[in-house]
Motif scaffolding. Structure first.
Motif, PDB file in Angstrom:
ATOM      1  N   TYR A   1      -2.678  30.096   0.768  1.00  0.00           N
ATOM      2  CA  TYR A   1      -2.603  28.804   1.448  1.00  0.00           C
ATOM      3  C   TYR A   1      -1.594  28.855   2.601  1.00  0.00           C
ATOM      4  O   TYR A   1      -1.881  28.406   3.711  1.00  0.00           O
ATOM      5  CB  TYR A   1      -2.214  27.699   0.461  1.00  0.00           C
ATOM      6  N   ILE A   2      -0.413  29.406   2.334  1.00  0.00           N
ATOM      7  CA  ILE A   2       0.627  29.488   3.367  1.00  0.00           C
ATOM      8  C   ILE A   2       0.131  30.322   4.544  1.00  0.00           C
ATOM      9  O   ILE A   2       0.306  29.939   5.706  1.00  0.00           O
ATOM     10  CB  ILE A   2       1.928  30.079   2.779  1.00  0.00           C
ATOM     11  N   LEU A   3      -0.492  31.464   4.262  1.00  0.00           N
ATOM     12  CA  LEU A   3      -1.006  32.316   5.334  1.00  0.00           C
ATOM     13  C   LEU A   3      -2.014  31.568   6.194  1.00  0.00           C
ATOM     14  O   LEU A   3      -1.871  31.495   7.417  1.00  0.00           O
ATOM     15  CB  LEU A   3      -1.655  33.578   4.757  1.00  0.00           C
ATOM     16  N   TYR A   4      -3.032  31.020   5.589  1.00  0.00           N
ATOM     17  CA  TYR A   4      -4.089  30.389   6.384  1.00  0.00           C
ATOM     18  C   TYR A   4      -3.648  29.089   7.040  1.00  0.00           C
ATOM     19  O   TYR A   4      -4.106  28.768   8.131  1.00  0.00           O
ATOM     20  CB  TYR A   4      -5.368  30.224   5.555  1.00  0.00           C
ATOM     21  N   TYR A   5      -2.726  28.377   6.428  1.00  0.00           N
ATOM     22  CA  TYR A   5      -2.195  27.177   7.079  1.00  0.00           C
ATOM     23  C   TYR A   5      -1.393  27.572   8.319  1.00  0.00           C
ATOM     24  O   TYR A   5      -1.534  26.963   9.387  1.00  0.00           O
ATOM     25  CB  TYR A   5      -1.345  26.370   6.095  1.00  0.00           C
TER      26      TYR A   5
ATOM     27  N   LEU B   1      -2.349  26.531  12.139  1.00  0.00           N
ATOM     28  CA  LEU B   1      -1.419  25.850  13.042  1.00  0.00           C
ATOM     29  C   LEU B   1      -1.197  26.646  14.324  1.00  0.00           C
ATOM     30  O   LEU B   1      -1.157  26.077  15.419  1.00  0.00           O
ATOM     31  CB  LEU B   1      -0.086  25.595  12.345  1.00  0.00           C
ATOM     32  N   ALA B   2      -1.047  27.949  14.181  1.00  0.00           N
ATOM     33  CA  ALA B   2      -0.842  28.789  15.363  1.00  0.00           C
ATOM     34  C   ALA B   2      -2.049  28.711  16.286  1.00  0.00           C
ATOM     35  O   ALA B   2      -1.901  28.592  17.503  1.00  0.00           O
ATOM     36  CB  ALA B   2      -0.574  30.237  14.950  1.00  0.00           C
ATOM     37  N   ALA B   3      -3.233  28.768  15.722  1.00  0.00           N
ATOM     38  CA  ALA B   3      -4.456  28.778  16.534  1.00  0.00           C
ATOM     39  C   ALA B   3      -4.739  27.424  17.179  1.00  0.00           C
ATOM     40  O   ALA B   3      -5.223  27.361  18.303  1.00  0.00           O
ATOM     41  CB  ALA B   3      -5.645  29.205  15.681  1.00  0.00           C
TER      42      ALA B   3
END
Length: 102
Positions: free
Chosen positions: A34-38, A42-44
């Motif tokens: 979850y942390i990775l994909y969130y 956000l970055a994208a």
């Protein structure tokens, strides 16, 4: 989404420092994933060009069979942070490279 961290530079730096490292394309099943994909989302969507990714650290020896001493983990994270900083600030990387060559 895919991580934008400088993993190859980080891997090389860790290997040069004698710290075992391996790639994984799996952040985990729950919170880590979850942390990775969130972060990647956000970055994208909010800050294109921002670096985002995830680094797992091993358990301490007293926590598991294949642990890594805290001092080694701290050194590994320091190396990774330096490589990320170089990727964020290419001018700093060039400056250090020029100093090393002279």
């Amino acid at each position: 989404y895919f991580s934008t961290l400088p993993y190859e530079a980080m891997r090389q730096r860790l290997e040069e420092g004698g710290i075992p490292v391996r790639y994984s394309y799996h952040a985990g099943l729950y919170l880590c994933n979850y942390i990775l994909y969130y972060a990647l989302h956000l970055a994208a969507t909010s800050n294109p060009g921002m670096l985002a990714g995830f680094v797992h650290v091993p358990m301490l020896p007293e926590e598991g069979i294949k642990g890594m001493p805290l001092e080694t983990t701290a050194r590994a994270l320091f190396f990774c942070t330096e490589e990320i900083a170089k990727a964020v600030n290419p001018a700093e990387r060039e400056s250090k490279k020029n100093k090393a060559e002279n």
